[in-house]
Design a protein around this motif. Structure first.
Motif, PDB file in Angstrom:
ATOM      1  N   ALA A 185      31.789  22.480  40.273  1.00  0.00           N
ATOM      2  CA  ALA A 185      31.816  21.137  40.865  1.00  0.00           C
ATOM      3  C   ALA A 185      30.842  20.205  40.155  1.00  0.00           C
ATOM      4  CB  ALA A 185      31.481  21.221  42.346  1.00  0.00           C
ATOM      5  N   VAL A 186      29.662  20.705  39.830  1.00  0.00           N
ATOM      6  CA  VAL A 186      28.680  19.825  39.208  1.00  0.00           C
ATOM      7  C   VAL A 186      29.119  19.426  37.804  1.00  0.00           C
ATOM      8  CG1 VAL A 186      27.168  21.591  38.228  1.00  0.00           C
ATOM      9  CG2 VAL A 186      26.206  19.437  38.940  1.00  0.00           C
ATOM     10  N   LEU A 187      29.779  20.350  37.119  1.00  0.00           N
ATOM     11  CA  LEU A 187      30.273  20.012  35.782  1.00  0.00           C
ATOM     12  C   LEU A 187      31.460  19.070  35.865  1.00  0.00           C
ATOM     13  CD1 LEU A 187      29.485  20.723  32.915  1.00  0.00           C
ATOM     14  CD2 LEU A 187      31.085  22.614  32.969  1.00  0.00           C
ATOM     15  N   GLN A 188      32.330  19.327  36.840  1.00  0.00           N
ATOM     16  CA  GLN A 188      33.485  18.435  37.006  1.00  0.00           C
ATOM     17  C   GLN A 188      33.026  17.029  37.412  1.00  0.00           C
ATOM     18  OE1 GLN A 188      35.935  20.721  39.724  1.00  0.00           O
ATOM     19  NE2 GLN A 188      37.240  21.436  38.054  1.00  0.00           N
ATOM     20  N   GLY A 189      31.905  16.956  38.121  1.00  0.00           N
ATOM     21  CA  GLY A 189      31.369  15.647  38.486  1.00  0.00           C
ATOM     22  C   GLY A 189      31.015  14.811  37.270  1.00  0.00           C
ATOM     23  N   LEU A 190      30.774  15.476  36.146  1.00  0.00           N
ATOM     24  CA  LEU A 190      30.410  14.753  34.927  1.00  0.00           C
ATOM     25  C   LEU A 190      31.583  14.557  33.981  1.00  0.00           C
ATOM     26  CD1 LEU A 190      26.965  16.108  33.772  1.00  0.00           C
ATOM     27  CD2 LEU A 190      27.521  13.903  34.732  1.00  0.00           C
ATOM     28  N   VAL A 191      32.348  15.609  33.772  1.00  0.00           N
ATOM     29  CA  VAL A 191      33.365  15.547  32.714  1.00  0.00           C
ATOM     30  C   VAL A 191      34.775  15.452  33.274  1.00  0.00           C
ATOM     31  CG1 VAL A 191      31.879  16.860  31.167  1.00  0.00           C
ATOM     32  CG2 VAL A 191      33.578  18.070  32.514  1.00  0.00           C
ATOM     33  N   GLY A 192      34.914  15.371  34.600  1.00  0.00           N
ATOM     34  CA  GLY A 192      36.240  15.287  35.196  1.00  0.00           C
ATOM     35  C   GLY A 192      36.814  16.662  35.440  1.00  0.00           C
TER      36      GLY A 192
END
Lengths: 739, 269
Positions: A469-476
């Protein structure tokens, strides 16, 4: 010594039993290094100019052969050694051939095995090995390797300017995944030179990467019953480093063991001119149990365990240090070698595993926000390797499966604030399966044609929903699972074109598996350019064409070797700036890994080794690299013109050696990667030694005699190198033979 | 033999307790956000039964969800013309209400869910009493009348902020709600009301911009989505927390492009 250097081979054993020549016979080869008495793997053996096989990792080869005449022309060739051939008469059903090869002082090798061994030969390896100072010192002499220092303990090898993301580390054939996001734990950290047999730099069979740097520990040997104890103690003044090494070795006709360990402790060092580099001290243990057993004439079992524990390692070039760094590594191999079959010469099955636990912190630093950054990696796998001779062509096929685990995180402690946590490498598991095949096809008496193909497939999966989730928050949005494949194929030609001229040519196409930092790295601060780095789960695999050519001219009293290599990268992976807020205090911004079109680099080296007078030898290596991206930006980590040279005078039992290293100013720097121009430098070392007894010596040396303040082009944040260092080494060995 | 009887007794007890827990009207059941109404914040016996108010957790200033159950002659029942009127009687003698987002009958939980915003706490951060919250419930259940006033305690939390509008000097109340903050993108609600006398009216025509910041590190985060109006003063957006710790969400309010005020919401997890 002159006789030894001058001769090409020494045959230790000859024909044993007697039968008629019309029958099929067994030819048993045992090939070893004349200096070290260690086995030479990968030597091509031929009978009547037809290659019949390649020696295994123990320097052995057994073939069945039907002679058409009583006289056979036997030959052994191995790049880096002088070719051997001899006419023998068949007088029995088994021909025992024991060959001792003399190294041909190449500073360069190409196909699989690196130039390391040959480079070390240049320094009278038996004596240099007795007074080792560091792995970095050895690696720096390789034409395709530069060392990137971030600390005093061990630097990161750059292979043709490529950092650890682009090549694989192995120790004793076990993949080792560094666990530090800031490259504070390259695998050479875990190897001490006293326990090292060889370093192989492979550009094929590289595990789905562009290259492989393989540290091969010396193996226990089997033979007449014998026990040996070795002890060594060193002291260096520049950082008050104490280094102690102990080794116990046992051998019997069917069993061999080595148990050894190294302890090192160092304080902060002083750079040239007196600047104290703080923090740069460390403490470290390295230990190993290595055994081999001949279970039956066909089966041999070997196993190795290596442990390494480093503590309080100062990284002056970085904003953080290492609190601890631990490696555990094991490999168990069962070797099967049939005596009477011709197509299958050897089968080796291995199971292996490694784990690295690294803990980075900054509690020694005066910073507004302290951080802890633990990282963990695991590798577990198995490998099957088959050496066969099909239609007279030696062929190697190997398949390997390994399961990898990677996780790193960071906790920050601001005053009067809640501790802050974030992942830096999200918890990731990866399954990698690879198959490799390589043949050695003789081309008349001229040389050998070596085709090669390798396929690796990898399934990567991120494990934790919160980290996804935290990575998707940045890169989609992206899939937490990713399937990758990488294949490589190539050809190599090697052989002699004239009596004294040997040449080789290698052409490779490669794809590589992407590194976890490139895919999923999360705000990895890079102190050299001052940016936070983000991974990119949509990154396309990087590819390259690789060309390597060398030519060497060898005479009785010297050798000259020239080499050129070139890389053409496609989908070149580089980080470029994106417009999002940075996270690290003081960071200039955020960069994300992208496919940046194409890039190329080119490397040249010229090496020589000469025996000027009896006992007086000299050697040198000159090298330079350059490279550029398709957008015109220079590639980072390209070596300027650098010369290393050595002169050694050895009227036994004394020796004196002078080493020099010099480089021109480095102006073609990759500013986009944080590089800055580097001034030229010249540094001299001198060492003298006295071999009191055959098994005991003392060496006294001064490194950086003139206390120059300098750094190499590749040193992180221009970390100054150690200043004048007066060192002393005492080594002794006790050997006891038993009946 | 006596062990057999003992085990049999335990078995019967378990069966019975199983029957009890299968009752669909327990307030321990979870709401649609997966949260359990497990804490009784007020309860009162009446001549005909019992009225109870449940919450997910200790009530704090800001957005809250309540479950009101009315047990009439042993059965959970609905109430005709139910009125739910919270009131804060402040120490200075003034009083005011608090905005209610929604009130509805939850057939599964056999009670009324009330979503509201507590605009202030019973106690200050230092522990001083600032007033008394009460909830006045009225309605009819068959022939019986519901007319109860229940005391409620609301604890301090920095989730409600107030400012004076630069356009019309109205007092604007804004309340931030993030149900369970975690690293990554988080949905959040922002409730905005205008104070009119002792009541609160929804403000529905604002443009709102947010900017999260981690003050101890001096950085923000990308890919946030400014809240947009959904209904009755409720705005929804997304905020991206790139790590755990102490965050501040800087929130700016605009009407017709004119900046009317700003508040900061701290978020710690």
């Amino acid at each position: 010594m002159m006789q030894k250097v001058g001769m090409i081979i020494t045959v230790f054993s000859v024909v044993l039993s007697v039968t008629t020549s019309a029958q099929q016979i067994s030819i048993v080869w045992q090939v070893q290094d004349v200096e070290t008495q260690r086995p030479v793997p990968g030597a091509i053996c031929s009978v009547d100019s037809i290659a019949v096989g390649v020696t295994d990792s123990h320097g052995k080869l057994i073939v069945r052969y039907t002679p058409r005449r009583p006289q056979l022309l036997l030959a052994v060739r191995k790049l880096g050694y002088r070719p051997w051939q001899s006419q023998v008469t068949v007088t029995g059903d088994t021909l025992w051939v024991s060959v001792s090869l003399v190294s041909q002082p190449l500073l360069l090798q190409n196909i699989v095995i690196s130039s390391y061994r040959s480079a070390r030969e240049q320094y009278e390896q038996n004596l240099l090995r007795l007074s080792p100072r560091s792995i970095d010192q050895y690696l720096a002499f390789l034409p395709q390797i530069s060392i990137q220092r971030r600390a005093a303990m061990a630097g990161e090898p750059l292979v043709q300017g490529m950092g650890m993301k682009r090549y694989e580390f192995r120790i004793a054939d076990v993949p080792v995944l560094p666990a530090c996001t800031d490259h504070m734990d390259p695998a050479n950290t875990y190897v001490e030179p006293e326990a090292l047999q060889n370093v192989a730099v492979q550009f094929a069979q590289s595990g789905g990467e562009f290259a492989m740097v393989h540290f091969i520990p010396d193996s226990p040997r089997m033979g007449p019953k014998q026990t040996m104890w070795t002890g060594q103690l060193s002291y260096g003044s520049v950082n008050r480093e104490v280094r102690a090494y102990v080794r116990s070795q046992y051998q019997s006709p069917t069993l061999g063991f080595i148990v050894d360990g190294t302890y090192r402790r160092a304080a902060n060092y002083r750079a040239g001119g007196g600047e104290l580099i703080d923090p740069s001290g460390f403490r470290k243990w390295n230990y190993r149990i290595h055994g081999i057993a001949q279970l039956s004439p066909q089966f041999r079992l070997s196993g190795v365990f290596i442990g390494d524990d480093g503590y309080d390692i100062g990284f002056a070039a970085l904003p953080m240090d290492t609190r601890y760094d631990r490696l555990r590594l094991g490999n168990l191999a069962l070797q099967y070698k049939p005596v009477h079959q011709t197509w299958l010469r050897e089968a080796v099955f291995q199971v292996f595993g490694s784990r690295v636990d690294h803990y980075m912190d900054d509690w020694k630093r005066q910073v507004p926000v302290h951080m802890d950054m633990p990282g963990h990696t695991r590798v577990l796998g198995g490998k099957l390797t088959l050496h066969s001779t099909i239609a007279g062509i030696p062929t190697k096929v190997a398949t390997e499966y390994r399961s990898e685990y990677v996780h790193a995180e960071m906790v920050m402690y601001a005053p009067d604030a809640t501790p802050m946590w974030m992942p830096t490498w999200p918890e990731m598991s990866r399954s990698v399966w690879s198959v490799v095949g390589q043949s050695y096809v003789p081309i008349a008496s001229w040389g050998t044609f070596i085709p090669h193909v390798e396929i690796s497939v990898a399934q990567t999966r991120l494990q934790r929903a919160d980290e996804i989730a935290v990575l998707q928050g940045l890169v989609g949005d992206f899939s937490p699972e990713r399937f990758q494949y990488a294949w490589s194929g190539g050809i190599a030609l090697e052989g002699k074109i004239l009596e004294a001229v040997e040449t080789s040519l290698q052409l490779l196409y490669q794809q590589r598996l992407l590194h976890q930092s490139e895919l999923y790295g999360f705000y990895l601060f890079q102190s050299q350019d001052g940016y936070d780095y983000l991974g990119n789960p949509r990154l396309q695999p990087e590819q390259r064409w690789y060309l390597n050519a060398h030519v060497s001219y060898a005479r009785k009293n010297g050798t000259v070797v020239a080499m050129i290599y070139g890389n053409w990268f496609m989908q070149y992976v580089a980080a470029s700036r994106i417009d999002i807020p940075p996270m690290t205090i003081g960071s200039k911004g955020v960069k994300q890994y992208r496919n940046a079109g194409t890039a190329w680099n080119l490397g040249l080296s010229l090496a020589g080794w000469f025996e000027v007078l009896s006992g007086l030898t000299t050697g040198c290596i000159l090298k330079a690299e350059t490279g550029q991206r398709s957008d015109g930006l220079p590639l980072p980590a390209m070596s300027p013109w650098t010369l290393r040279t050595v002169v050694r005078y050895q009227p036994k039992p004394w020796w004196i050696e002078v080493q020099g290293e010099m480089a021109v100013a480095n102006r073609q720097v990759a500013r986009w990667a944080g590089e800055t121009p580097d001034p030229g430098y010249m540094v001299w070392d001198v060492e003298a030694g006295w071999q009191m007894l055959r098994e005991m010596y003392v060496a006294l040396g001064v490194a950086n005699v003139f206390d120059q303040q300098y750094h190499r082009f590749s040193d992180w944040n221009d970390l100054p190198a150690p200043g004048r260092n007066v060192y002393v080494t005492v080594r002794g060995r006790v050997q006891m033979s038993m009946q | 033999m006596k062990y057999t009887i003992f085990l049999l007794a335990i078995f019967v007890l378990l069966i019975q307790s199983g029957c009890e827990t299968s009752n669909p009207t327990t307030p321990d059941d979870q709401n649609d956000q997966g949260q359990s109404f497990s804490l009784v914040v007020a309860r009162q016996q009446t001549a005909w039964g019992e009225v109870a108010i449940y919450a997910h957790d200790t009530l704090r200033a800001g957005y809250a969800e309540l479950l009101i159950t009315v047990k009439h002659n042993g059965q959970y029942v609905q109430v005709s013309n139910l009125q739910f009127e919270p009131e804060m009687a402040m120490q200075g003698g003034m009083s005011h209400s608090t905005p209610i987002d929604t009130l509805f009958w939850d057939a599964q939980l056999q009670g009324y869910q009330v979503h509201l915003v507590w605009v202030m706490a019973t106690y200050s951060p230092g522990g001083d009493k600032m007033g008394d919250w009460t909830v006045h419930l009225t309605g009819t259940i068959g022939q019986d009348t519901l007319d109860l006033t229940l005391p409620i305690e609301v604890y301090y939390a920095e989730r409600v902020k107030a400012f004076i509008s630069a356009l019309d000097s109205a007092k604007i109340i804004a309340a931030l709600h993030i149900s369970n903050p975690e690293v990554g993108l988080n949905d959040f609600d922002l409730f905005v009301y205008r104070k009119v006398m002792h009541r609160f009216e929804p403000v529905t025509d604002l443009s709102i911009e947010i900017e999260p910041e981690m003050p101890s590190m001096g950085h923000g985060s990308p890919n946030n989505q400014n809240p947009v109006h959904i209904r009755k003063g409720r705005y929804q957006g997304k905020v991206n927390f790139t790590m755990t710790g102490d965050w501040v969400i800087h929130t700016a309010f605009y009407r017709d492009g004119v900046h009317i005020g700003k508040v900061d919401f701290p978020v710690t997890f």
